[in-house]
Each structure stands twice: as structure tokens, then as C-alpha cells.
Design a protein around this motif. Structure first.
Motif, mmCIF file in Angstrom:
data_model
loop_
_atom_site.group_PDB
_atom_site.id
_atom_site.type_symbol
_atom_site.label_atom_id
_atom_site.label_comp_id
_atom_site.label_asym_id
_atom_site.label_seq_id
_atom_site.Cartn_x
_atom_site.Cartn_y
_atom_site.Cartn_z
ATOM 1 N N VAL A 223 0.866 -1.174 0.000
ATOM 2 C CA VAL A 223 0.000 0.000 0.000
ATOM 3 C C VAL A 223 0.906 1.228 0.000
ATOM 4 O O VAL A 223 1.685 1.433 0.933
ATOM 5 C CB VAL A 223 -0.932 0.011 1.236
ATOM 6 N N LEU A 224 0.831 2.007 -1.068
ATOM 7 C CA LEU A 224 1.701 3.168 -1.229
ATOM 8 C C LEU A 224 1.137 4.380 -0.499
ATOM 9 O O LEU A 224 -0.076 4.570 -0.420
ATOM 10 C CB LEU A 224 1.857 3.507 -2.715
ATOM 11 N N THR A 225 2.041 5.215 0.025
ATOM 12 C CA THR A 225 1.653 6.473 0.666
ATOM 13 C C THR A 225 2.295 7.630 -0.085
ATOM 14 O O THR A 225 3.137 7.441 -0.958
ATOM 15 C CB THR A 225 2.093 6.484 2.139
ATOM 16 N N ASP A 226 1.890 8.837 0.253
ATOM 17 C CA ASP A 226 2.412 10.052 -0.386
ATOM 18 C C ASP A 226 2.240 10.000 -1.902
ATOM 19 O O ASP A 226 3.164 10.261 -2.668
ATOM 20 C CB ASP A 226 3.893 10.265 -0.029
ATOM 21 N N VAL A 227 1.048 9.618 -2.344
ATOM 22 C CA VAL A 227 0.729 9.568 -3.772
ATOM 23 C C VAL A 227 -0.484 10.448 -4.022
ATOM 24 O O VAL A 227 -1.482 10.367 -3.290
ATOM 25 C CB VAL A 227 0.439 8.125 -4.226
ATOM 26 N N ALA A 228 -0.421 11.293 -5.041
ATOM 27 C CA ALA A 228 -1.534 12.165 -5.388
ATOM 28 C C ALA A 228 -2.578 11.367 -6.167
ATOM 29 O O ALA A 228 -2.344 10.959 -7.290
ATOM 30 C CB ALA A 228 -1.048 13.348 -6.223
ATOM 31 N N GLY A 229 -3.716 11.126 -5.554
ATOM 32 C CA GLY A 229 -4.779 10.418 -6.253
ATOM 33 C C GLY A 229 -4.623 8.915 -6.187
ATOM 34 O O GLY A 229 -3.613 8.383 -5.728
ATOM 35 N N PRO A 230 -5.633 8.190 -6.671
ATOM 36 C CA PRO A 230 -5.593 6.731 -6.657
ATOM 37 C C PRO A 230 -4.707 6.183 -7.759
ATOM 38 O O PRO A 230 -4.476 6.833 -8.783
ATOM 39 C CB PRO A 230 -7.059 6.347 -6.900
ATOM 40 N N GLY A 231 -4.189 4.970 -7.543
ATOM 41 C CA GLY A 231 -3.371 4.321 -8.558
ATOM 42 C C GLY A 231 -3.125 2.876 -8.211
ATOM 43 O O GLY A 231 -3.268 2.454 -7.053
ATOM 44 N N ASN A 232 -2.732 2.100 -9.221
ATOM 45 C CA ASN A 232 -2.547 0.669 -9.029
ATOM 46 C C ASN A 232 -1.649 0.120 -10.127
ATOM 47 O O ASN A 232 -1.820 0.437 -11.298
ATOM 48 C CB ASN A 232 -3.924 -0.016 -9.077
ATOM 49 N N VAL A 233 -0.662 -0.692 -9.734
ATOM 50 C CA VAL A 233 0.210 -1.346 -10.704
ATOM 51 C C VAL A 233 0.626 -2.710 -10.178
ATOM 52 O O VAL A 233 0.859 -2.874 -8.981
ATOM 53 C CB VAL A 233 1.463 -0.484 -11.007
ATOM 54 N N VAL A 234 0.673 -3.682 -11.067
ATOM 55 C CA VAL A 234 1.208 -5.001 -10.745
ATOM 56 C C VAL A 234 2.465 -5.200 -11.570
ATOM 57 O O VAL A 234 2.455 -5.023 -12.795
ATOM 58 C CB VAL A 234 0.205 -6.122 -11.054
ATOM 59 N N THR A 235 3.554 -5.548 -10.903
ATOM 60 C CA THR A 235 4.850 -5.713 -11.558
ATOM 61 C C THR A 235 5.352 -7.135 -11.370
ATOM 62 O O THR A 235 5.321 -7.668 -10.258
ATOM 63 C CB THR A 235 5.877 -4.727 -10.972
#
Length: 342
Positions: A223-235
């Protein structure tokens, strides 16, 4: 002045970016017509305009047609200026594609550079930061230059506001041969979410696991923090003896988490089954530095239209031919002579 048809082949933004990069390196004025004619909305979008202006700043160029929606650009390069540069897309447009435009020139500059790039860091239809850091730049380092990338903040569509810092130490581009993958040493899948429910990442990781069949320890959720807006990536990262490959899938509104996880897993599985070192997107990225330097050869999956369009443009501008030969059901051999090859 060299005229380049922006509608050729797959007709996308790479023709613009590569044309600008080659113009800077070769000091050849270019006119790019029918820019992005193969796209639903032709002409310069924000990220393409940022790439044009970045190239102009790095190369002290005279430019006409640098406006949103413009379908023709003329570019007259001057001296390449290394040093400290900051470029902001101003939207969620890809910051890594802006880097793709100016990096070849900075690799041949007379001094090092530091770049701060702001915009999208994980975009559909663009190299995500993880691919840049783990797959492409290490291979560039084997060819001579040292390029280090640091992700300071993630940027997803539509909010953007990601930040990447790049350090460039130029050196002549040498020969690269990448014909064997070697034994796979590590497999890692990471599903990341920002400002979204954590169960999305869990569902994506589970979906990828069903396709890949790897051990549970290979799958992670963040779960990422300090991100503007929602987002999602699978690597998906596959580290082998001679190369590391990275595959990504970006979450989109209206696309189920299971679909996001499955599609990147199937791409990675196809790469593993082909038993080649270079995946589809890495193949595309390697052509330009090989053509500008000592050339080389690699084995890959079936070349995409993006890759064959890129090869045709390199031949038009540099006179460098790329040879594609199918050597197996799923494997291809690609050879690039290079402008400085003996």
C-alpha cells in the motif's frame, strides 16, 4: 532538412521521440509531419509537447509547431547542453517517455547531467519506472554509460505528480550481445495500490499466482503512501543469470483486479516459455542505443509493430539496418550493426 512521416508504421509518439533524439545526436534538422496520425487524437498531447520542449532545451534547438494538437514539428538542433535540467509534464503524462527523448543526446554530451522529471511514473503504453530501473538501464550500463534512476514519488493517471531523479554519466556506447537468458534466479510479483482498498492488490496477486504457479513467497502486496490520487500497478520481475526482465500492468477504472493481475502474468509466462532473454518492450528500447553505438544482437519474442517501426526509422535517419530472423516457434534473433561498429 530531413522529413519524417509521423504516420508511418504504428503511427504513434515514438516516431516523434526517436526523431528528436536522433536529430540531437546527429545534429540534423528534421521536419516531422502527420504527428501521431495513427492515434485516436492525432497531434501533440501534453507529454509529447513536454518531450519536444525538453529536447529543445537540452539541444538549444529552434522549434516550430510546438503546441498542443500540432501535427507538424520542425526542429533545428544546436549544441547539446549537459547539466541540471527539470522537466514537468504538468499532467499524468509519462515522465519516462520524456527521458527517452533526451537521454541519447545526454549520453553523448561532454559532461554529466542531473534530471528531475515530474509527471506519470506508471502509465499504460509507456515504460514504467521499474522497467527503466531494473531492466533497461543495467543493460545500458553494460554498453558504457552509467545512468542511475531514483523514484521519489509515484505518479498515476489522472493525478500524476510523480517524480523521478536521473543521473547521467556519459560514455561511448559499445557492443551488446544478449543471446542467452541463463537460469532464472529470482521471481517476484508485487501488486501496489495507492488510495485504493488493499483487497485490490490481494486479488491481483492471487490472480497472477493462478497463472504463474510460483511459490507463495514470490508474491507481495504493498500500500503506497504520499501519492496524489488513486493508482494501481502489478509488476512481475524475472531476474536471470544474464538479464532482468520486468513486466507491468496498470489498473484502470472499470477493469477488474483479476484481469489486471492475469494479463501481466500471461505476458511474463509467455516470456518464460519463449526461452529468450529479451521481452517485447525491452527489444524495442535496445534498438536505439545499439544503433548509435557498437551495435549488437539479442534474442527475443516476436517483434511488435512498435519495434519494426522503430527499426525502419533508424534505417531512414542513420542508415543502420536491423535484421529480424525467426529462429524458433516463439523466438527471434535481432541484429543491429551500429554506427560505430567495426
Amino acid at each position: 532538412m530531413l522529413t519524417i512521416d509521423g504516420s508511418a508504421g504504428e503511427g504513434g509518439g515514438q516516431i516523434l521521440r526517436t526523431s528528436l533524439a536522433l536529430s540531437l545526436v546527429t545534429q540534423t534538422p528534421v521536419r516531422i509531419t502527420r504527428v501521431r496520425a495513427g492515434r485516436a487524437k492525432p497531434g501533440l498531447a501534453r507529454q509529447h509537447l513536454t518531450a519536444v520542449m525538453a529536447a529543445a532545451r537540452v539541444g538549444c534547438a529552434e522549434v516550430t509547431g510546438a503546441a498542443l494538437g500540432s501535427t507538424e514539428v520542425t526542429f533545428r538542433p544546436g549544441a547539446i547542453v549537459p547539466g541540471v535540467h527539470q522537466f514537468s509534464v504538468g499532467t499524468a503524462g509519462s515522465a519516462t517517455l520524456v527521458l527517452q527523448t533526451v537521454l541519447p543526446a545526454l549520453l553523448s554530451a561532454e559532461g554529466g547531467s542531473q534530471l528531475l522529471l515530474e509527471g506519470g511514473t506508471h502509465n499504460p503504453m509507456a515504460p514504467p519506472f521499474d522497467f527503466l530501473e531494473r531492466a533497461f538501464l543495467p543493460l545500458l550500463g553494460r554498453m558504457g554509460p552509467a545512468v542511475m534512476a531514483t523514484l521519489e514519488r509515484y505518479g498515476f493517471y489522472p493525478a500524476g505528480q510523480g517524480r523521478v531523479r536521473i543521473t547521467v554519466e556519459p560514455a561511448p556506447l559499445g557492443h551488446l550481445s544478449l543471446l542467452e537468458r541463463g537460469e532464472i534466479q529470482e521471481r517476484r510479483v508485487v501488486a501496489r495500490v495507492a488510495n485504493l482498498p488493499a483487497h485490490i492488490a490481494a486479488r491481483e496477486a492471487e490472480a497472477a499466482a493462478k497463472v504463474l504457479g510460483w511459490e507463495p513467497r514470490c508474491f507481495h502486496e504493498e500500500v503506497l503512501t504520499d501519492v496524489a490520487g488513486p493508482g494501481n500497478v502489478v509488476t512481475v520481475e524475472i531476474a536471470s543469470e544474464h538479464v532482468t526482465e520486468v513486466f507491468s500492468s496498470i489498473g484502470e477504472r472499470g477493469v477488474r483486479a483479476e484481469v489486471v493481475g492475469e494479463r501481466v502474468a500471461r505476458e511474463a509466462q509467455a516470456y518464460v516459455e519463449a526461452e529468450v532473454p529479451v521481452g517485447e518492450h525491452l527489444a524495442d528500447q535496445l534498438l536505439l542505443p545499439m544503433a548509435l553505438g557498437g551495435g549488437g544482437a539479442f534474442r527475443t519474442v516476436a517483434p511488435s509493430s512498435h519495434t519494426t517501426t522503430h527499426a525502419a526509422l533508424l534505417e531512414q535517419v542513420l542508415g543502420v539496418k536491423t535484421r529480424f530472423e525467426q529462429i524458433g516457434e516463439k523466438a527471434w534473433h535481432v541484429e543491429v550493426k551500429g554506427t560505430s561498429a567495426g
